[in-house]
Every structure is written in structure tokens, then in C-alpha cells.
Scaffold this motif. Structure first.
Motif: not given
Length: 199
Positions: A34-47, A49-57
Motif C-alpha cells: 500500500g501507499y502508506g508503507r511504500l518506501s523508496i528503499e523498497a522500490v529500489a531493492r525490488r527494481a 537499482v540504487g536510490k539515486t536512480a529513483i531520485y534522478r527521476r
């Protein structure tokens, strides 16, 4: 002598395959936690990639989720033209019911609707996407039926779309009741009769 093209200096070029991987990871994380528990770290792990790849976008979680959800929600639904209102309606109901029963969508939609009650930016994004879809369905589906003489000339497209999609959304996304084999056929008959009676 051939010249070698170089990428422009300055901002890094964003790789499309990484963007796709992040988008897929966001959808899967939304479905699972869900949205409430979603984190950038978890998305990066699943994808992968590093967190910086997300923060570039995207600068933050809300911006990331809203852009991705907007892109999905605002995709045009293929609007049928089978030659008859009952055929168009049957096909549309099948497309919508299939989408609402999709494993990922059936988890994400109720969560985001609940989140929209607390977050005006999410609410505005979802409402904009829904309005776009409703207007397109009303103009084409109802417009075609009126032009063919299958529905009364005064049929209100907005009311018609609410009548068509509202009960299906309620059953599948809110009550979470399965639909029997002949449900859509019965529903098509009932909706057609109701709309014809409005003239």
C-alpha cells in the motif's frame, strides 16, 4: 572520416530500461504494502537499482507514485464500436471487469481510493483520470447509441456512465464479490432497459 556522436554534457541521460524497472517495482510494492508503507528503499531493492536512480527521476515518494499512477490511469480504454449499443456495452463491461479483477489493480485501487480521502494531491490525480475516462466513454458509447436511435436523444452521458460503471466498480472493488458467468449479460440487459426508459 565518421564523427562519433556523444551524449550531451550536463544532465545524465536516463535509461529507459531502468525507468521501466522502477515503474514495475512501484506497482508491485503498492499492491503488496500500500501507499502508506511504500518506501523508496523498497522500490529500489525490488527494481535492482540504487536510490539515486529513483531520485534522478522523482524528488519524493508522492511525486513518483502520482506520475506512475497518472500514466496508468490516463491510458485510453479501447472504446468499442460493434455496431450496436448492447454489443458495445457488453464489450466495455468485459474490459472493465477484467481490469478491476486484475491481481495488481484489485489491490492498488482500493488502497489509493482510501489514501485519496487523506491526501488531496492523490484525490485530484485520481479524479482527473476518472473524469477523462467518464467523458470519453459517455461521448462515444452513449453518443453512438443516440445517433443509431437505440437510446433516447436526451440521454445524459454522465448519468449513463455512472449507471454503467458504478455498480460494477462497487461489486468488484468495494464489495469484492465475484461475478458469475451470466452476470455481465444480465447487467447489460438491465442497464439498456434503464437507459431506454429515461427518454
Amino acid at each position: 572520416m565518421a564523427t562519433i556522436k556523444r551524449a550531451p554534457a550536463g544532465a545524465a541521460v536516463l535509461r529507459g530500461d531502468i525507468t521501466v524497472a522502477i515503474r514495475n517495482a512501484v506497482m508491485k510494492e503498492l499492491a503488496e504494502v500500500g501507499y502508506g508503507r511504500l518506501s523508496i528503499e523498497a522500490v529500489a531493492r525490488r527494481a535492482g537499482v540504487g536510490k539515486t536512480a529513483i531520485y534522478r527521476r522523482w524528488s519524493n515518494k508522492l511525486e513518483m507514485v502520482m506520475e506512475i499512477i497518472s500514466d496508468v490511469a490516463e491510458r485510453k480504454v479501447p472504446l468499442p464500436d460493434t455496431g450496436s449499443f448492447s454489443g458495445d456495452l457488453s464489450l466495455l463491461l468485459m474490459i472493465v471487469s477484467t481490469a478491476l479483477q486484475h491481481r495488481v489493480a484489485s489491490q492498488i485501487i482500493p488502497d489509493l481510493m482510501a489514501e485519496a480521502a487523506r491526501n488531496p494531491q492523490i484525490a485530484e490525480t485520481l479524479q482527473r483520470a476518472l473524469r477523462t475516462h467518464q467523458q470519453a466513454v459517455g461521448e462515444k458509447l452513449i453518443g453512438q447509441a443516440v445517433a443509431r436511435g437505440e437510446l433516447p436523444a436526451g440521454t445524459d452521458p454522465e448519468v449513463a456512465v455512472d449507471l454503467i460503471l458504478g455498480p460494477l466498480y462497487w461489486r468488484l472493488a468495494v464489495a469484492r464479490q465475484p461475478i458469475e458467468e451470466d452476470y455481465l449479460e444480465k447487467f447489460t440487459v438491465a442497464v439498456t432497459a434503464a437507459l431506454r426508459a429515461t427518454g
